[in-house]
Design a protein around this motif. Structure first.
Motif, PDB file in Angstrom:
ATOM      1  N   UNK A 173      87.923   1.568   3.728  1.00 39.23           N
ATOM      2  CA  UNK A 173      87.645  -0.437   2.694  1.00 39.23           C
ATOM      3  C   UNK A 173      86.743   0.150   1.316  1.00 39.23           C
ATOM      4  N   UNK A 174      85.134   0.098   2.472  1.00 35.42           N
ATOM      5  CA  UNK A 174      84.310   0.644   1.183  1.00 35.42           C
ATOM      6  C   UNK A 174      84.019   1.440   0.410  1.00 35.42           C
ATOM      7  N   UNK A 175      84.831   2.612   0.958  1.00 42.52           N
ATOM      8  CA  UNK A 175      85.301   4.367   0.301  1.00 42.52           C
ATOM      9  C   UNK A 175      85.873   3.766  -1.488  1.00 42.52           C
ATOM     10  N   UNK A 176      86.874   3.028  -0.276  1.00 44.06           N
ATOM     11  CA  UNK A 176      87.645   3.118  -2.072  1.00 44.06           C
ATOM     12  C   UNK A 176      87.007   2.378  -2.909  1.00 44.06           C
ATOM     13  N   UNK A 177      86.624   1.459  -2.538  1.00 41.67           N
ATOM     14  CA  UNK A 177      85.673   0.141  -3.620  1.00 41.67           C
ATOM     15  C   UNK A 177      84.322   1.278  -4.147  1.00 41.67           C
ATOM     16  N   UNK A 187      80.644  -6.698  -4.435  1.00 36.19           N
ATOM     17  CA  UNK A 187      80.429  -8.414  -4.445  1.00 36.19           C
ATOM     18  C   UNK A 187      81.288  -9.367  -3.749  1.00 36.19           C
ATOM     19  N   UNK A 188      82.760  -9.087  -4.049  1.00 30.05           N
ATOM     20  CA  UNK A 188      83.848 -10.314  -3.651  1.00 30.05           C
ATOM     21  C   UNK A 188      83.845 -10.124  -1.874  1.00 30.05           C
ATOM     22  N   UNK A 189      83.681  -8.871  -1.437  1.00 31.54           N
ATOM     23  CA  UNK A 189      83.391  -8.196  -0.342  1.00 31.54           C
ATOM     24  C   UNK A 189      82.436  -8.504   0.824  1.00 31.54           C
ATOM     25  N   UNK A 190      81.476  -9.059  -0.114  1.00 32.89           N
ATOM     26  CA  UNK A 190      80.024  -9.025   0.643  1.00 32.89           C
ATOM     27  C   UNK A 190      80.046 -10.678   0.215  1.00 32.89           C
ATOM     28  N   UNK A 191      80.427 -11.338   0.256  1.00 31.18           N
ATOM     29  CA  UNK A 191      80.344 -12.757  -0.182  1.00 31.18           C
ATOM     30  C   UNK A 191      81.131 -14.131   0.670  1.00 31.18           C
ATOM     31  N   UNK A 192      80.449 -14.719   1.231  1.00 29.60           N
ATOM     32  CA  UNK A 192      80.951 -15.991   2.084  1.00 29.60           C
ATOM     33  C   UNK A 192      80.846 -16.539   1.786  1.00 29.60           C
ATOM     34  N   UNK A 193      81.408 -17.871   0.501  1.00 31.21           N
ATOM     35  CA  UNK A 193      80.683 -19.463   0.215  1.00 31.21           C
ATOM     36  C   UNK A 193      80.788 -20.463   0.461  1.00 31.21           C
ATOM     37  N   UNK A 194      81.441 -20.356   1.834  1.00 34.53           N
ATOM     38  CA  UNK A 194      81.005 -20.953   3.149  1.00 34.53           C
ATOM     39  C   UNK A 194      79.753 -20.921   4.147  1.00 34.53           C
ATOM     40  N   UNK A 248      75.135  -4.692  -2.969  1.00 36.52           N
ATOM     41  CA  UNK A 248      75.995  -3.569  -3.731  1.00 36.52           C
ATOM     42  C   UNK A 248      74.652  -1.969  -4.288  1.00 36.52           C
ATOM     43  N   UNK A 249      73.927  -2.241  -4.240  1.00 35.79           N
ATOM     44  CA  UNK A 249      72.885  -0.894  -4.991  1.00 35.79           C
ATOM     45  C   UNK A 249      73.131  -0.438  -3.416  1.00 35.79           C
ATOM     46  N   UNK A 250      72.826  -0.931  -2.230  1.00 42.89           N
ATOM     47  CA  UNK A 250      73.045  -0.475  -1.132  1.00 42.89           C
ATOM     48  C   UNK A 250      74.477   0.935  -0.787  1.00 42.89           C
ATOM     49  N   UNK A 251      75.028  -0.051  -0.651  1.00 48.81           N
ATOM     50  CA  UNK A 251      76.612   0.391  -1.213  1.00 48.81           C
ATOM     51  C   UNK A 251      77.084   1.263  -2.006  1.00 48.81           C
TER      52      UNK A 251
END
Length: 259
Positions: A173-177, A187-194, A248-251
């Motif tokens: 999944x991350x390779x595609x992004x 950003x959306x993949x690493x965000x958990x608003x709750x 994000x910079x790392x990924x």
């Protein structure tokens, strides 16, 4: 979490517990700093005549501390990121061979300049007990500042471990992004608003608990040393966004090691 045991480092429950523990340190550091004036002269470039140095008194103090800490191997640890990476001294103690957990470029991900900027310009004015200088406390102010900055830096750069753990859990999944340079998607993949809301709520409670004299806890005027809502707002406006930037910079560069 044991950095000598890689299998413990990328477990999200272990990372979560480490981050919660760091909250305690940051809250206590902010409370400690709040007893002093804002002390603008500490942050003014070249306010004091320091031989062979161009910068503020805080810059100089932080540099001296990092030089000393580098000699006792602080910055060999994978969770420590210096503010002056080019000025460190060789360790006196024998080196520690930490197993590789993060990507090879990890030391290049460094947002300490941004941390120093928001700390001086946003945090200090909000938590200081009064505006202005107290000449007798300028040294104490810089010591408190250094403790707080190092705690904030460690907390924010721990985002590298979060990013690596998430990458390992969903490589395809991350390779595609990453290949699509889809920053918004990352950003959306690493965000958990709750979870973020839970952090902010917890910080308010910690501020109330740690920052109030227990004998005054239930009085009509508890006199909190630092307003808990300020601590939560600082996390919301600066700590969490900068942590996401680190992730994000790392990924975005993570496929460099795969190649």
């Amino acid at each position: 979490m044991d950095f000598m045991k890689p299998e413990t480092v990328l477990q999200l429950p272990n990372i979560r517990q480490a981050l919660i523990r760091m909250e305690d340190t940051i809250v206590f550091d902010l409370i400690e700093r709040s007893q002093f004036y804002s002390s603008p002269s500490v942050y003014e470039p070249n306010k004091y005549n320091i031989p062979n140095f161009n910068g503020s008194f805080l810059d100089w103090s932080l540099l001296q501390m990092e030089k000393t800490h580098s000699q006792v191997r602080r910055y060999e640890a994978p969770d420590e990121v210096p503010f002056f990476p080019d000025e460190l001294l060789p360790p006196i103690l024998p080196p520690v061979e930490y197993p590789s957990v993060l990507a090879s470029y990890t030391k290049e991900i460094n947002v300490n300049k941004e941390i120093l900027n928001f700390y001086v310009n946003e945090i200090v004015p909000q938590i200081s007990c009064k505006a202005g200088d107290q000449q007798e406390n300028l040294g104490s102010v810089s010591v408190c500042d250094i403790d707080t900055l190092q705690a904030l830096s460690r907390r924010i750069h721990f985002g590298k471990f979060v990013a690596e753990a998430k990458y390992q859990a969903d490589k395809e999944g991350y390779k595609k992004l990453i290949l699509a340079k889809d920053i918004k998607g990352i950003e959306e993949s690493i965000t958990n608003s709750a979870v973020e809301e839970m952090i902010l709520d917890r910080l308010v409670e910690k501020g109330k608990t740690y920052g109030v004299d227990p004998s005054m806890r239930y009085s009509q005027n508890p006199q909190s040393k630092v307003q808990p809502e300020i601590i939560a707002k600082l996390y919301k406006d600066y700590v969490i966004p900068l942590t996401k930037k680190v992730e994000v910079d790392y990924l975005l560069r993570r496929l460099e090691d795969e190649e």
